[in-house]
Design a protein around this motif. Structure first.
Motif, mmCIF file in Angstrom:
data_model
loop_
_atom_site.group_PDB
_atom_site.id
_atom_site.type_symbol
_atom_site.label_atom_id
_atom_site.label_comp_id
_atom_site.label_asym_id
_atom_site.label_seq_id
_atom_site.Cartn_x
_atom_site.Cartn_y
_atom_site.Cartn_z
ATOM 1 N N UNK A 103 -11.079 10.574 6.296
ATOM 2 C CA UNK A 103 -11.867 10.328 5.077
ATOM 3 C C UNK A 103 -10.960 9.711 4.007
ATOM 4 N N UNK A 104 -11.526 8.813 3.241
ATOM 5 C CA UNK A 104 -10.745 8.023 2.290
ATOM 6 C C UNK A 104 -11.555 7.867 1.009
ATOM 7 N N UNK A 105 -11.070 8.425 -0.085
ATOM 8 C CA UNK A 105 -11.691 8.280 -1.402
ATOM 9 C C UNK A 105 -10.865 7.253 -2.172
ATOM 10 N N UNK A 106 -11.522 6.234 -2.711
ATOM 11 C CA UNK A 106 -10.737 5.150 -3.298
ATOM 12 C C UNK A 106 -11.425 4.544 -4.520
ATOM 13 N N UNK A 107 -10.588 3.998 -5.389
ATOM 14 C CA UNK A 107 -11.068 3.245 -6.538
ATOM 15 C C UNK A 107 -11.509 1.871 -6.051
ATOM 16 N N UNK A 108 -12.815 1.599 -6.184
ATOM 17 C CA UNK A 108 -13.415 0.482 -5.453
ATOM 18 C C UNK A 108 -13.685 -0.762 -6.291
ATOM 19 N N UNK A 109 -13.548 -0.679 -7.611
ATOM 20 C CA UNK A 109 -13.840 -1.860 -8.431
ATOM 21 C C UNK A 109 -12.824 -2.973 -8.174
ATOM 22 N N UNK A 110 -13.268 -4.195 -8.414
ATOM 23 C CA UNK A 110 -12.391 -5.361 -8.325
ATOM 24 C C UNK A 110 -11.841 -5.593 -9.726
ATOM 25 N N UNK A 111 -10.809 -4.847 -10.047
ATOM 26 C CA UNK A 111 -10.352 -4.790 -11.427
ATOM 27 C C UNK A 111 -8.832 -4.802 -11.478
ATOM 28 N N UNK A 112 -8.307 -5.526 -12.425
ATOM 29 C CA UNK A 112 -6.860 -5.596 -12.635
ATOM 30 C C UNK A 112 -6.459 -4.565 -13.683
ATOM 31 N N UNK A 113 -5.407 -3.831 -13.400
ATOM 32 C CA UNK A 113 -4.892 -2.853 -14.350
ATOM 33 C C UNK A 113 -4.751 -1.485 -13.716
ATOM 34 N N UNK A 114 -3.548 -0.906 -13.732
ATOM 35 C CA UNK A 114 -3.331 0.403 -13.119
ATOM 36 C C UNK A 114 -3.824 1.530 -14.019
ATOM 37 N N UNK A 115 -5.057 1.937 -13.791
ATOM 38 C CA UNK A 115 -5.628 3.053 -14.536
ATOM 39 C C UNK A 115 -6.526 3.843 -13.593
ATOM 40 N N UNK A 116 -7.026 4.979 -14.043
ATOM 41 C CA UNK A 116 -7.871 5.831 -13.212
ATOM 42 C C UNK A 116 -9.285 5.967 -13.751
ATOM 43 N N UNK A 117 -9.411 6.246 -15.029
ATOM 44 C CA UNK A 117 -10.717 6.483 -15.621
ATOM 45 C C UNK A 117 -11.492 5.182 -15.771
ATOM 46 N N UNK A 118 -12.788 5.284 -15.463
ATOM 47 C CA UNK A 118 -13.643 4.118 -15.649
ATOM 48 C C UNK A 118 -13.631 3.136 -14.494
ATOM 49 N N UNK A 119 -13.031 3.523 -13.363
ATOM 50 C CA UNK A 119 -13.026 2.671 -12.174
ATOM 51 C C UNK A 119 -13.911 3.328 -11.120
ATOM 52 N N UNK A 120 -14.809 2.563 -10.543
ATOM 53 C CA UNK A 120 -15.785 3.101 -9.597
ATOM 54 C C UNK A 120 -15.100 3.736 -8.388
ATOM 55 N N UNK A 121 -15.642 4.892 -7.966
ATOM 56 C CA UNK A 121 -15.102 5.621 -6.821
ATOM 57 C C UNK A 121 -16.041 5.499 -5.632
ATOM 58 N N UNK A 122 -15.460 5.377 -4.441
ATOM 59 C CA UNK A 122 -16.261 5.306 -3.220
ATOM 60 C C UNK A 122 -15.617 6.160 -2.132
ATOM 61 N N UNK A 123 -16.376 6.377 -1.068
ATOM 62 C CA UNK A 123 -15.928 7.166 0.074
ATOM 63 C C UNK A 123 -16.140 6.368 1.349
ATOM 64 N N UNK A 124 -15.132 6.386 2.203
ATOM 65 C CA UNK A 124 -15.256 5.833 3.553
ATOM 66 C C UNK A 124 -14.653 6.837 4.529
ATOM 67 N N UNK A 125 -15.177 6.872 5.747
ATOM 68 C CA UNK A 125 -14.648 7.759 6.782
ATOM 69 C C UNK A 125 -14.654 6.985 8.099
ATOM 70 N N UNK A 126 -13.525 7.021 8.796
ATOM 71 C CA UNK A 126 -13.492 6.420 10.124
ATOM 72 C C UNK A 126 -12.759 7.348 11.075
ATOM 73 N N UNK A 127 -12.788 7.017 12.361
ATOM 74 C CA UNK A 127 -12.197 7.853 13.404
ATOM 75 C C UNK A 127 -11.466 6.983 14.411
ATOM 76 N N UNK A 128 -10.472 7.571 15.054
ATOM 77 C CA UNK A 128 -9.768 6.894 16.127
ATOM 78 C C UNK A 128 -9.276 7.922 17.137
ATOM 79 N N UNK A 129 -9.101 7.520 18.382
ATOM 80 C CA UNK A 129 -8.522 8.443 19.357
ATOM 81 C C UNK A 129 -7.088 8.773 18.967
#
Length: 316
Positions: A103-129
């Motif tokens: 599982x991977x929680x990440x800041x998903x906006x296409x935005x320049x600037x190293x910050x945390x607040x106000x940047x859209x969050x998303x979730x992805x999950x993948x699997x591998x052997x």
């Protein structure tokens, strides 16, 4: 080691999709600045060959959400609903081998600037052997790296922050280029922290010893499991700082974690650990761990989330 192919279905930004469709832009904030957190969760093929045993799933989902809080990430999931997504993903992929779930929680906006607040969050999950990440049937060789583990007031090691793993990559690269299997990292006090991506235990005079969670280490779920096993088996335990020189005089040592499982250490910095073979305490703990995750009848079966994955004849 991990397989070369991802399993075909992923969960990506609210939907189950073919893995080929689970893509982000090159301009994604997390890709540019490392502003993501992840979890590593193992699913073991049960001895019946028809069930995947996900080990300590609620603990992993809770820790992922705690890590997300450090990045001020907000998601429409709690630990239980996140676990339900993971179980459904396992069902849809129906693996017939051990798997690693990411599982991977990440800041998903296409935005320049190293910050945390106000940047859209998303979730992805993948699997591998995944089979062995590091050997578990024979001892490995480690070196103490010159790269220091990141400090809590720089990047917290207790969370699985994506960008922080550059620190681990520096350490492991140095160790492997020197002919070792992995690295041991010290913290800013010069005390032992952990491996490049795993917690560390040593044994001295029959006592199992590991570093505290305040020593700039990941708050490991497997680490916590080992401490519980040791208590139940009557093995004395100390949680305290470990000096580097103790690595050279200990009787046993091993790495533990979701990926490495319980990987015995036979040599550190060119010095033999104990007899150089798997020690008796390490062997007892490893045997119990593998019995639990394979679904044998133990007092720890409640740590397994069992997912039926048997396919009907002729199914893909």
């Amino acid at each position: 080691m991990a397989g070369t192919e991802l399993l075909p279905i992923a969960f990506f930004e609210g939907r189950f999709v073919p893995i080929q469709e689970a893509k982000v832009s090159i301009a994604t904030h997390a890709l540019q600045y490392g502003t993501g957190v992840f979890a590593g969760i193992r699913g073991y093929l049960d001895r019946d060959g028809q069930t995947i045993n996900i080990f300590r799933l609620p603990d992993h989902t809770r820790r992922l959400l705690q890590s997300a809080r450090l990045l001020r990430a907000e998601l429409p999931y709690d630990a239980e609903s996140l676990g339900e997504l993971i179980v459904e993903l396992v069902r849809q992929n129906a693996p017939r081998t051990d798997v690693y779930i990411r599982p991977f929680v990440y800041k998903a906006d296409l935005e320049i600037g190293p910050k945390l607040k106000g940047v859209r969050d998303e979730l992805a999950i993948y699997m591998l052997p995944m089979q062995e990440y590091l050997p578990i049937t024979h001892p490995i060789r480690l070196m103490t790296t010159s790269w220091m583990r990141t400090v809590d007031v720089v990047i917290p090691s207790r969370a699985k922050v994506c960008g922080a793993y550059v620190n681990s990559a520096f350490a492991k690269d140095q160790a492997m280029e020197c002919g070792f299997d992995d690295a041991i990292m010290l913290n800013h006090h010069g005390k032992v922290a952990e491996g490049s991506a795993a917690n560390l235990f040593i044994v001295r005079n029959g006592t199992l010893i590991t570093t505290p969670v305040t020593a700039d280490i990941l708050e490991g779920i497997t680490r916590r499991t080992i401490l519980e096993f040791a208590h139940d088996l009557g093995i004395p335990v100390e949680v305290r700082e470990i000096d580097r020189s103790e690595l050279y005089i200990c009787d046993e040592a091993f790495l533990c974690g979701t990926g490495v499982q319980i990987s015995p250490i036979g040599n550190i910095d060119g010095r033999t650990v104990g007899t150089g073979e798997i020690g008796p305490i390490t062997a007892r703990l490893q045997q119990l761990y593998l019995a639990v995750v394979r679904g044998e009848d133990t007092p720890y079966r409640h740590y397994l989330t069992r997912v039926a994955v048997a396919r009907e004849a002729g199914a893909r």
